[in-house]
Design a protein around this motif. Structure first.
Motif, PDB file in Angstrom:
ATOM      1  N   MET A 225       0.828  -1.209   0.000  1.00  0.00           N
ATOM      2  CA  MET A 225       0.000   0.000   0.000  1.00  0.00           C
ATOM      3  C   MET A 225       0.859   1.255   0.000  1.00  0.00           C
ATOM      4  SD  MET A 225      -3.246  -0.473  -0.276  1.00  0.00           S
ATOM      5  CE  MET A 225      -4.060   0.949   0.442  1.00  0.00           C
ATOM      6  N   ASN A 226       1.969   1.233   0.752  1.00  0.00           N
ATOM      7  CA  ASN A 226       2.881   2.373   0.732  1.00  0.00           C
ATOM      8  C   ASN A 226       3.510   2.563  -0.640  1.00  0.00           C
ATOM      9  OD1 ASN A 226       3.660   1.441   4.018  1.00  0.00           O
ATOM     10  ND2 ASN A 226       2.800   3.421   3.509  1.00  0.00           N
ATOM     11  N   LEU A 227       3.858   1.446  -1.296  1.00  0.00           N
ATOM     12  CA  LEU A 227       4.424   1.535  -2.639  1.00  0.00           C
ATOM     13  C   LEU A 227       3.403   2.105  -3.617  1.00  0.00           C
ATOM     14  CD1 LEU A 227       6.660   0.969  -4.692  1.00  0.00           C
ATOM     15  CD2 LEU A 227       5.775  -1.358  -4.908  1.00  0.00           C
ATOM     16  N   LEU A 228       2.155   1.636  -3.546  1.00  0.00           N
ATOM     17  CA  LEU A 228       1.108   2.133  -4.451  1.00  0.00           C
ATOM     18  C   LEU A 228       0.832   3.615  -4.201  1.00  0.00           C
ATOM     19  CD1 LEU A 228      -1.400  -0.870  -4.391  1.00  0.00           C
ATOM     20  CD2 LEU A 228       0.221  -0.261  -6.192  1.00  0.00           C
ATOM     21  N   PHE A 229       0.832   4.021  -2.919  1.00  0.00           N
ATOM     22  CA  PHE A 229       0.613   5.430  -2.585  1.00  0.00           C
ATOM     23  C   PHE A 229       1.745   6.279  -3.162  1.00  0.00           C
ATOM     24  CE2 PHE A 229       0.207   8.759   0.999  1.00  0.00           C
ATOM     25  CZ  PHE A 229      -0.691   9.502   0.245  1.00  0.00           C
ATOM     26  N   ALA A 230       2.987   5.780  -3.068  1.00  0.00           N
ATOM     27  CA  ALA A 230       4.126   6.503  -3.629  1.00  0.00           C
ATOM     28  C   ALA A 230       3.993   6.624  -5.140  1.00  0.00           C
ATOM     29  CB  ALA A 230       5.433   5.796  -3.262  1.00  0.00           C
TER      30      ALA A 230
ATOM     31  N   LEU B  40       1.526   9.334  -5.864  1.00  0.00           N
ATOM     32  CA  LEU B  40       2.110  10.659  -5.602  1.00  0.00           C
ATOM     33  C   LEU B  40       3.099  11.051  -6.687  1.00  0.00           C
ATOM     34  CD1 LEU B  40       2.682  10.376  -1.748  1.00  0.00           C
ATOM     35  CD2 LEU B  40       0.966  11.765  -2.905  1.00  0.00           C
ATOM     36  N   PHE B  41       3.946  10.118  -7.099  1.00  0.00           N
ATOM     37  CA  PHE B  41       4.902  10.415  -8.170  1.00  0.00           C
ATOM     38  C   PHE B  41       4.173  10.681  -9.490  1.00  0.00           C
ATOM     39  CE2 PHE B  41       8.418   8.257  -5.702  1.00  0.00           C
ATOM     40  CZ  PHE B  41       9.232   9.380  -5.657  1.00  0.00           C
ATOM     41  N   ALA B  42       3.068   9.964  -9.733  1.00  0.00           N
ATOM     42  CA  ALA B  42       2.298  10.192 -10.958  1.00  0.00           C
ATOM     43  C   ALA B  42       1.689  11.595 -10.957  1.00  0.00           C
ATOM     44  CB  ALA B  42       1.203   9.135 -11.095  1.00  0.00           C
ATOM     45  N   ILE B  43       1.156  12.017  -9.798  1.00  0.00           N
ATOM     46  CA  ILE B  43       0.615  13.380  -9.687  1.00  0.00           C
ATOM     47  C   ILE B  43       1.726  14.400  -9.911  1.00  0.00           C
ATOM     48  CG2 ILE B  43      -0.423  15.050  -8.100  1.00  0.00           C
ATOM     49  CD1 ILE B  43      -1.879  12.710  -6.778  1.00  0.00           C
TER      50      ILE B  43
ATOM     51  N   SER C  75       5.765   7.464 -16.002  1.00  0.00           N
ATOM     52  CA  SER C  75       6.889   8.078 -15.291  1.00  0.00           C
ATOM     53  C   SER C  75       6.756   7.913 -13.783  1.00  0.00           C
ATOM     54  CB  SER C  75       6.989   9.562 -15.645  1.00  0.00           C
ATOM     55  OG  SER C  75       7.240   9.747 -17.021  1.00  0.00           O
ATOM     56  N   GLY C  76       5.507   7.929 -13.265  1.00  0.00           N
ATOM     57  CA  GLY C  76       5.292   7.752 -11.828  1.00  0.00           C
ATOM     58  C   GLY C  76       5.795   6.411 -11.333  1.00  0.00           C
ATOM     59  N   PRO C  77       5.313   5.283 -11.918  1.00  0.00           N
ATOM     60  CA  PRO C  77       5.854   3.983 -11.503  1.00  0.00           C
ATOM     61  C   PRO C  77       7.360   3.858 -11.691  1.00  0.00           C
ATOM     62  CG  PRO C  77       3.828   3.710 -12.769  1.00  0.00           C
ATOM     63  CD  PRO C  77       4.194   5.153 -12.845  1.00  0.00           C
ATOM     64  N   ALA C  78       7.880   4.419 -12.793  1.00  0.00           N
ATOM     65  CA  ALA C  78       9.321   4.340 -13.046  1.00  0.00           C
ATOM     66  C   ALA C  78      10.103   5.072 -11.956  1.00  0.00           C
ATOM     67  CB  ALA C  78       9.644   4.911 -14.421  1.00  0.00           C
ATOM     68  N   ALA C  79       9.613   6.248 -11.560  1.00  0.00           N
ATOM     69  CA  ALA C  79      10.286   7.014 -10.506  1.00  0.00           C
ATOM     70  C   ALA C  79      10.229   6.270  -9.179  1.00  0.00           C
ATOM     71  CB  ALA C  79       9.655   8.395 -10.376  1.00  0.00           C
ATOM     72  N   ALA C  80       9.082   5.631  -8.894  1.00  0.00           N
ATOM     73  CA  ALA C  80       8.945   4.883  -7.646  1.00  0.00           C
ATOM     74  C   ALA C  80       9.933   3.719  -7.606  1.00  0.00           C
ATOM     75  CB  ALA C  80       7.519   4.367  -7.499  1.00  0.00           C
ATOM     76  N   ILE C  81      10.040   2.981  -8.706  1.00  0.00           N
ATOM     77  CA  ILE C  81      10.968   1.844  -8.757  1.00  0.00           C
ATOM     78  C   ILE C  81      12.412   2.324  -8.605  1.00  0.00           C
ATOM     79  CG2 ILE C  81      11.890   0.038 -10.262  1.00  0.00           C
ATOM     80  CD1 ILE C  81       9.063  -0.224 -11.428  1.00  0.00           C
TER      81      ILE C  81
END
Length: 453
Positions: A149-154, A157-160, A299-305
């Motif tokens: 859940m923390n990963l999905l929230f991140a 946030l990165f997508a926004i 870009s959001g998922p990529a930044a999170a990873i």
């Protein structure tokens, strides 16, 4: 106003942390209830309860210290031998039964207390709505739910941040032109009659002009134009600009100015004697216009990873990083800007972002980046394979699965469930270590904090 903005930034970080914790515990709660586990409590925070309400069999509430949270699942561990014996004799629930000090001293007493607390969540030996009786894959899903859940929230946030707001990019449009050259040692910002005219103003450049080329070289980014100007002090440059839909050619002669040499992080480079090195560069006196360019949705998922990899590198070296931070706390040395920080440090940075003299969109973007990074840290940290962290519970479940698979392979009777209460002494050591490292980081964030200023 700056103090108020700073306080607002801290409050926003506290709220953001509370939301992050709530989502983490929700990630445990939903699958636990889905798989039929009895959940007694869902709490955000620690300490005295500020508010709570019972819905069904679960008590939901908030506590005074928003530095964590928990859900109370029935039967996290198998019943103790005493509880099994009591249930076998038909005595029913044995809540609260303890036999005093266990043999073996302090740690043995801790094991006994952990077993007694776990027994209080059980309703007889035939109770099926308990965590330890679930299949391994269900237990793993429940314990992974929080960090995920923390990963999905991140990711959200990165997508926004990247796709909703965008990335600040310097365009080739000139936002402002300096009127004069003010010496660095003058200590003022206003021009006087003694100050020479800035080269850009003397060349006729104006705000809103778009740089097309410099010395015949097409310009795609402002950095390209800036690099050519810096390399051409006292040399006339032919600059093509676009103004009001028409292209014009101007002659610009950058002035030679002395500037300190800096490294990739923007810090002054010192020579062997500890004196800041300087260099002569060309100066025009123009500033670029900055705009937000929205990035693709992935870009959001990529930044999170990417952040997961960076944080994992820090977590892997956490004891060393904390030791280095402790050294800077004692010596007053400069902290590693990529090193760990506590929630206090995150709050300070959030306050600095909120009170910075920058457009509101810049401050919103800064806060979102901080909160997203915090959630990445929560994701990685909770996957450390040590109790009492989620990763420790996952390892226990997997070990239980390995034992059962091994017994099935060799046609042996099913083994007893893994009793993680035996690991309480190890858990105690881990908790003490985490408290110690947390205390060092909090002190460092108070007395030698990282800063974005």
């Amino acid at each position: 106003m700056t103090v108020i903005a700073f306080a607002i930034g801290i409050v926003l970080m506290i709220v953001g942390l509370a939301v992050s914790i709530a989502l983490h515990e929700l990630g445990h709660l939903v699958p636990a209830k889905k798989f039929g586990v009895r959940v007694g409590q869902y709490m955000i925070g620690f300490g005295p309860t500020l508010w709570s309400r019972k819905v069904g069999e679960t008590q939901y509430g908030f506590k005074a210290i928003p530095l964590g949270g928990y859900i109370s699942m029935a039967g996290m561990y198998p019943p103790s031998p005493k509880a099994r014996q009591a249930h076998g004799q038909g005595s029913g629930h044995v809540s609260g039964q303890r036999s005093g000090r266990a043999g073996g001293g302090f740690f043995a007493t801790m094991v006994q207390d952990a077993r007694a607390a776990n027994d209080e969540t059980l309703i007889g030996d035939e109770d099926q709505r308990v965590f330890y009786k679930l299949p391994v894959w269900k237990r793993v899903i429940i314990m992974l739910g929080g960090p995920v859940m923390n990963l999905l929230f991140a990711i959200v946030l990165f997508a926004i941040l990247l796709s909703g707001i965008g990335v600040q990019t310097a365009t080739t449009t000139i936002s402002s032109v300096s009127e004069c050259i003010i010496p660095a040692e003058a200590g003022r910002t206003e021009c006087t009659s003694a100050d020479p005219a800035a080269p850009a103003a003397a060349a006729g450049l104006q705000s809103g002009d778009v740089i097309v080329s410099v010395e015949g070289q097409p310009i795609a980014t402002f950095a390209e134009a800036s690099a050519l100007i810096r390399e051409s002090s006292d040399e006339a440059l032919s600059i093509v600009i676009e103004r009001d839909g028409e292209q014009r050619t101007l002659s610009l002669t950058p002035a030679a100015v002395t500037q300190p040499v800096t490294d990739a992080a923007g810090r002054p480079v010192l020579d062997a004697n500890g004196v800041a090195r300087t260099q002569e560069v060309g100066f025009a006196g123009i500033r670029q216009e900055v705009e937000y360019l929205r990035q693709p949705i992935w870009s959001g998922p990529a930044a999170a990873i990417e952040n997961v990899g960076a944080v994992s590198g820090i977590i892997w070296q956490l004891p060393v990083k904390v030791y280095e931070t402790a050294v800077t706390l004692v010596t007053g040395g400069e902290r590693d800007p990529n090193g760990p920080l506590s929630i206090v440090g995150a709050g300070i940075l959030s306050g600095e972002v909120a009170s910075a003299e920058a457009p509101i969109l810049n401050r919103v973007a800064g806060f979102l980046a901080l909160l997203a990074s915090l959630n990445i840290a929560l994701f990685v940290f909770n996957l450390i394979p040590l109790l009492p962290l989620d990763g420790g519970h996952i390892v226990v479940a997997l070990w239980d699965g390995v034992k059962r698979a091994w017994a099935k392979l060799f046609r042996r009777p099913p083994p007893k469930p893994v009793d993680a209460t035996k690991l309480v002494p190890v858990t105690f050591v881990v908790v003490i270590a985490l408290i110690g490292m947390g205390a060092v980081l909090i002190l460092a964030d108070i007395f030698n904090p990282l800063s974005i200023l």
